[in-house]
Design a protein around this motif. Structure first.
Motif, PDB file in Angstrom:
ATOM      1  N   LEU A 136      41.353  53.139 -25.453  1.00 49.00           N
ATOM      2  CA  LEU A 136      41.171  54.154 -24.413  1.00 49.00           C
ATOM      3  C   LEU A 136      41.395  53.561 -23.029  1.00 49.00           C
ATOM      4  O   LEU A 136      40.997  52.433 -22.757  1.00 49.00           O
ATOM      5  CB  LEU A 136      39.744  54.696 -24.444  1.00 49.00           C
ATOM      6  N   CYS A 137      42.003  54.339 -22.167  1.00 44.28           N
ATOM      7  CA  CYS A 137      42.115  54.015 -20.743  1.00 44.28           C
ATOM      8  C   CYS A 137      41.400  55.124 -19.969  1.00 44.28           C
ATOM      9  O   CYS A 137      41.740  56.303 -20.118  1.00 44.28           O
ATOM     10  CB  CYS A 137      43.576  53.921 -20.318  1.00 44.28           C
ATOM     11  N   LEU A 138      40.415  54.748 -19.143  1.00 47.07           N
ATOM     12  CA  LEU A 138      39.615  55.726 -18.417  1.00 47.07           C
ATOM     13  C   LEU A 138      39.963  55.807 -16.941  1.00 47.07           C
ATOM     14  O   LEU A 138      39.358  56.579 -16.204  1.00 47.07           O
ATOM     15  CB  LEU A 138      38.121  55.384 -18.564  1.00 47.07           C
ATOM     16  N   THR A 139      40.919  55.011 -16.480  1.00 43.82           N
ATOM     17  CA  THR A 139      41.263  54.987 -15.060  1.00 43.82           C
ATOM     18  C   THR A 139      41.941  56.296 -14.644  1.00 43.82           C
ATOM     19  O   THR A 139      42.592  56.953 -15.466  1.00 43.82           O
ATOM     20  CB  THR A 139      42.201  53.809 -14.751  1.00 43.82           C
ATOM     21  N   PRO A 140      41.828  56.692 -13.378  1.00 45.78           N
ATOM     22  CA  PRO A 140      42.475  57.937 -12.932  1.00 45.78           C
ATOM     23  C   PRO A 140      43.984  57.918 -13.144  1.00 45.78           C
ATOM     24  O   PRO A 140      44.589  58.944 -13.462  1.00 45.78           O
ATOM     25  CB  PRO A 140      42.115  58.006 -11.444  1.00 45.78           C
ATOM     26  N   ILE A 141      44.601  56.762 -12.913  1.00 50.90           N
ATOM     27  CA  ILE A 141      46.040  56.615 -13.109  1.00 50.90           C
ATOM     28  C   ILE A 141      46.259  55.533 -14.162  1.00 50.90           C
ATOM     29  O   ILE A 141      45.781  54.409 -14.013  1.00 50.90           O
ATOM     30  CB  ILE A 141      46.750  56.219 -11.796  1.00 50.90           C
ATOM     31  N   GLN A 142      47.006  55.864 -15.214  1.00 51.36           N
ATOM     32  CA  GLN A 142      47.239  54.899 -16.285  1.00 51.36           C
ATOM     33  C   GLN A 142      48.507  54.092 -16.038  1.00 51.36           C
ATOM     34  O   GLN A 142      49.523  54.626 -15.578  1.00 51.36           O
ATOM     35  CB  GLN A 142      47.362  55.623 -17.631  1.00 51.36           C
ATOM     36  N   ASN A 143      48.429  52.811 -16.334  1.00 51.42           N
ATOM     37  CA  ASN A 143      49.612  51.966 -16.312  1.00 51.42           C
ATOM     38  C   ASN A 143      50.641  52.548 -17.298  1.00 51.42           C
ATOM     39  O   ASN A 143      50.330  52.718 -18.474  1.00 51.42           O
ATOM     40  CB  ASN A 143      49.226  50.541 -16.736  1.00 51.42           C
ATOM     41  N   PRO A 144      51.842  52.880 -16.852  1.00 47.71           N
ATOM     42  CA  PRO A 144      52.807  53.512 -17.757  1.00 47.71           C
ATOM     43  C   PRO A 144      53.196  52.639 -18.944  1.00 47.71           C
ATOM     44  O   PRO A 144      53.657  53.153 -19.965  1.00 47.71           O
ATOM     45  CB  PRO A 144      54.019  53.793 -16.867  1.00 47.71           C
ATOM     46  N   LEU A 145      52.992  51.315 -18.844  1.00 48.93           N
ATOM     47  CA  LEU A 145      53.308  50.437 -19.963  1.00 48.93           C
ATOM     48  C   LEU A 145      52.328  50.612 -21.123  1.00 48.93           C
ATOM     49  O   LEU A 145      52.590  50.173 -22.238  1.00 48.93           O
ATOM     50  CB  LEU A 145      53.302  48.972 -19.505  1.00 48.93           C
ATOM     51  N   GLN A 146      51.197  51.296 -20.856  1.00 50.73           N
ATOM     52  CA  GLN A 146      50.196  51.524 -21.894  1.00 50.73           C
ATOM     53  C   GLN A 146      50.335  52.878 -22.577  1.00 50.73           C
ATOM     54  O   GLN A 146      49.671  53.128 -23.576  1.00 50.73           O
ATOM     55  CB  GLN A 146      48.793  51.468 -21.284  1.00 50.73           C
ATOM     56  N   CYS A 150      47.748  53.563 -25.845  1.00 49.05           N
ATOM     57  CA  CYS A 150      46.385  53.679 -25.334  1.00 49.05           C
ATOM     58  C   CYS A 150      46.193  55.099 -24.807  1.00 49.05           C
ATOM     59  O   CYS A 150      46.924  55.536 -23.917  1.00 49.05           O
ATOM     60  CB  CYS A 150      46.184  52.648 -24.217  1.00 49.05           C
ATOM     61  N   ALA A 151      45.232  55.827 -25.363  1.00 46.46           N
ATOM     62  CA  ALA A 151      44.990  57.195 -24.923  1.00 46.46           C
ATOM     63  C   ALA A 151      44.403  57.208 -23.524  1.00 46.46           C
ATOM     64  O   ALA A 151      43.525  56.407 -23.189  1.00 46.46           O
ATOM     65  CB  ALA A 151      44.042  57.885 -25.898  1.00 46.46           C
ATOM     66  N   HIS A 152      44.896  58.117 -22.681  1.00 47.60           N
ATOM     67  CA  HIS A 152      44.420  58.223 -21.307  1.00 47.60           C
ATOM     68  C   HIS A 152      43.375  59.322 -21.240  1.00 47.60           C
ATOM     69  O   HIS A 152      43.662  60.504 -21.457  1.00 47.60           O
ATOM     70  CB  HIS A 152      45.593  58.541 -20.372  1.00 47.60           C
ATOM     71  N   VAL A 153      42.131  58.937 -20.933  1.00 51.56           N
ATOM     72  CA  VAL A 153      41.012  59.876 -20.876  1.00 51.56           C
ATOM     73  C   VAL A 153      40.254  59.627 -19.574  1.00 51.56           C
ATOM     74  O   VAL A 153      39.214  58.960 -19.551  1.00 51.56           O
ATOM     75  CB  VAL A 153      40.077  59.711 -22.087  1.00 51.56           C
ATOM     76  N   PRO A 154      40.731  60.154 -18.444  1.00 55.07           N
ATOM     77  CA  PRO A 154      40.090  59.898 -17.148  1.00 55.07           C
ATOM     78  C   PRO A 154      38.859  60.785 -16.953  1.00 55.07           C
ATOM     79  O   PRO A 154      38.888  61.785 -16.246  1.00 55.07           O
ATOM     80  CB  PRO A 154      41.195  60.232 -16.149  1.00 55.07           C
ATOM     81  N   ARG A 155      37.761  60.389 -17.573  1.00 57.76           N
ATOM     82  CA  ARG A 155      36.535  61.176 -17.512  1.00 57.76           C
ATOM     83  C   ARG A 155      35.348  60.224 -17.628  1.00 57.76           C
ATOM     84  O   ARG A 155      35.508  59.060 -17.974  1.00 57.76           O
ATOM     85  CB  ARG A 155      36.516  62.220 -18.639  1.00 57.76           C
ATOM     86  N   PRO A 156      34.128  60.698 -17.358  1.00 58.87           N
ATOM     87  CA  PRO A 156      32.949  59.825 -17.468  1.00 58.87           C
ATOM     88  C   PRO A 156      32.809  59.247 -18.871  1.00 58.87           C
ATOM     89  O   PRO A 156      33.153  59.903 -19.872  1.00 58.87           O
ATOM     90  CB  PRO A 156      31.791  60.770 -17.129  1.00 58.87           C
ATOM     91  N   PHE A 157      32.318  58.019 -18.939  1.00 60.17           N
ATOM     92  CA  PHE A 157      32.171  57.350 -20.235  1.00 60.17           C
ATOM     93  C   PHE A 157      30.894  56.514 -20.209  1.00 60.17           C
ATOM     94  O   PHE A 157      30.827  55.472 -19.564  1.00 60.17           O
ATOM     95  CB  PHE A 157      33.376  56.455 -20.513  1.00 60.17           C
ATOM     96  N   GLN A 158      29.860  57.017 -20.914  1.00 64.04           N
ATOM     97  CA  GLN A 158      28.593  56.303 -21.025  1.00 64.04           C
ATOM     98  C   GLN A 158      28.564  55.582 -22.374  1.00 64.04           C
ATOM     99  O   GLN A 158      28.535  56.218 -23.426  1.00 64.04           O
ATOM    100  CB  GLN A 158      27.424  57.287 -20.932  1.00 64.04           C
ATOM    101  N   LEU A 159      28.565  54.272 -22.343  1.00 64.60           N
ATOM    102  CA  LEU A 159      28.663  53.497 -23.580  1.00 64.60           C
ATOM    103  C   LEU A 159      27.380  53.522 -24.400  1.00 64.60           C
ATOM    104  O   LEU A 159      27.429  53.540 -25.635  1.00 64.60           O
ATOM    105  CB  LEU A 159      29.040  52.047 -23.251  1.00 64.60           C
ATOM    106  N   GLU A 160      26.208  53.562 -23.744  1.00 62.59           N
ATOM    107  CA  GLU A 160      24.952  53.449 -24.483  1.00 62.59           C
ATOM    108  C   GLU A 160      24.760  54.555 -25.517  1.00 62.59           C
ATOM    109  O   GLU A 160      24.459  54.272 -26.689  1.00 62.59           O
ATOM    110  CB  GLU A 160      23.764  53.396 -23.516  1.00 62.59           C
ATOM    111  N   PRO A 161      24.911  55.852 -25.173  1.00 61.65           N
ATOM    112  CA  PRO A 161      24.766  56.880 -26.212  1.00 61.65           C
ATOM    113  C   PRO A 161      25.856  56.807 -27.275  1.00 61.65           C
ATOM    114  O   PRO A 161      25.614  57.141 -28.443  1.00 61.65           O
ATOM    115  CB  PRO A 161      24.834  58.198 -25.433  1.00 61.65           C
ATOM    116  N   VAL A 162      27.064  56.358 -26.891  1.00 59.91           N
ATOM    117  CA  VAL A 162      28.131  56.180 -27.871  1.00 59.91           C
ATOM    118  C   VAL A 162      27.731  55.124 -28.891  1.00 59.91           C
ATOM    119  O   VAL A 162      27.901  55.301 -30.104  1.00 59.91           O
ATOM    120  CB  VAL A 162      29.454  55.785 -27.174  1.00 59.91           C
TER     121      VAL A 162
END
Length: 333
Positions: A136-146, A150-162
């Motif tokens: 996963l890539c969570l950055t607002p702008i994804q490196n085009p080489l990815q 790598c799925a682009h998901v520019p949204r909040p990501f809380q690791l603890e509940p995951v």
């Protein structure tokens, strides 16, 4: 009378003595970029990985070869360690097959290893387990080489509940809530249905790649779209839509309609297969339980791993005992 002793060794010896061509069960270790293919399984009207490798094998050996893959990856899904086997009377040695096939195949498919498997080996039915990774890539702008890996998901990501939800997934469960349509014939009461066992379910950040994460699942088998549906639902957890209790309720309900959407194919990679005896050497399912980090992404010790674009390392990826052989083809990511 030639085979009265009934042993395979006797049959092979007799074939060699009289100059008869012996049928071998050829086993291949494959890596591929699935971006240009309609999945693994051969199709009449679309390019597939199976069809492309079979065509190369047929041209090389002069006779049709049908491959049996360890799994049927979807369109756009990649593989680092797909195993396939097929029967051929060709006498080309395994190392010759690797060189010749890699000269014939397009650059997005590579044969990493080959050998002659036992006559009764089947890459799918003999597999003890599989490991899938999802990046996963969570950055607002994804490196085009990815973008293809790598799925682009520019949204909040809380690791603890995951991580808490991933802890709930390990063990044996009915995963019908995360099963894609067409996975199996639900009118059949025989077999194990949607019951699968996960030995490993975790998510960890990729060191050197800010806001990049990797999911990793190891199990005795996976339903159609199961990993992508799990990831899609876990992304909803990461964004705060569900909590661990709601995730548990979804799992036990068996209702696909309650789970999250199917994550994009491009982030998914079939990482490796496990067999007994191990093949390739050292790829052993028993070592998964001994890897250097625990379920849920709570690290015990970090090992380096490349980011989706080849830069940086993954903080939670393990290598001891389960890495692919050192003599991998250079085209492998």
């Amino acid at each position: 009378m030639l085979f009265r002793r009934g042993s395979l060794a006797c049959a092979v010896s007799t074939c060699m003595h009289f100059g008869m061509r012996r049928t071998r069960n050829i086993r291949l270790l494959l890596a591929f970029d699935g971006s240009a293919y309609a999945g693994w399984q051969r199709q009449a009207a679309a390019p597939t990985v199976q069809g492309t490798v079979e065509e190369a094998l047929t041209r090389l050996t002069g006779t049709p070869v049908t491959l049996h893959g360890a799994g049927r990856t979807d369109a756009g899904v990649h593989a680092r360690g797909m195993v396939a086997n097929g029967r051929s009377e060709s006498s080309i040695p395994p190392n010759g097959l690797v060189r010749a096939l890699n000269n014939m195949l397009p650059p997005d498919i590579r044969v990493l290893d080959a050998d002659e498997a036992p006559p009764d080996f089947h890459s799918r039915f003999d597999a003890l387990g599989k490991t899938y990774c999802y990046d996963l890539c969570l950055t607002p702008i994804q490196n085009p080489l990815q973008r293809l890996y790598c799925a682009h998901v520019p949204r909040p990501f809380q690791l603890e509940p995951v991580a808490a939800c991933l802890d709930l997934l390990t063990g044996t469960h009915d995963f019908a809530a995360f099963e894609g349509s067409g996975s199996r014939d639900r009118t059949h009461s025989s077999g194990r249905g949607a019951i699968r066992t996960l030995r490993e379910a975790q998510c960890f950040p990729l060191a050197g790649c800010p806001a990049h994460f990797r999911f990793r699942f190891t199990g005795d088998g996976f339903l159609r779209h199961m990993v992508r549906n799990l990831v899609g639902t876990l992304l909803e957890v990461a964004a705060g839509k569900y909590g661990p209790q709601e995730f548990q309720d979804i799992l036990t309900s068996g209702d696909r309609g309650r789970a999250g959407p199917t994550a994009a194919a491009r982030g998914l990679c079939l990482h490796r297969l496990y067999y007994d005896p191990p093949w390739p050497t050292g790829v052993c399912l028993a070592t998964v339980a001994c890897e250097e980090y625990s379920v849920g992404g709570r690290e015990k010790k970090a090992r380096p791993r490349a980011c989706p674009d080849g830069s940086g390392t993954a903080a939670g990826e393990a290598g001891s005992g389960t890495e692919l052989p050192a003599r991998q083809e250079s085209g492998m990511n």
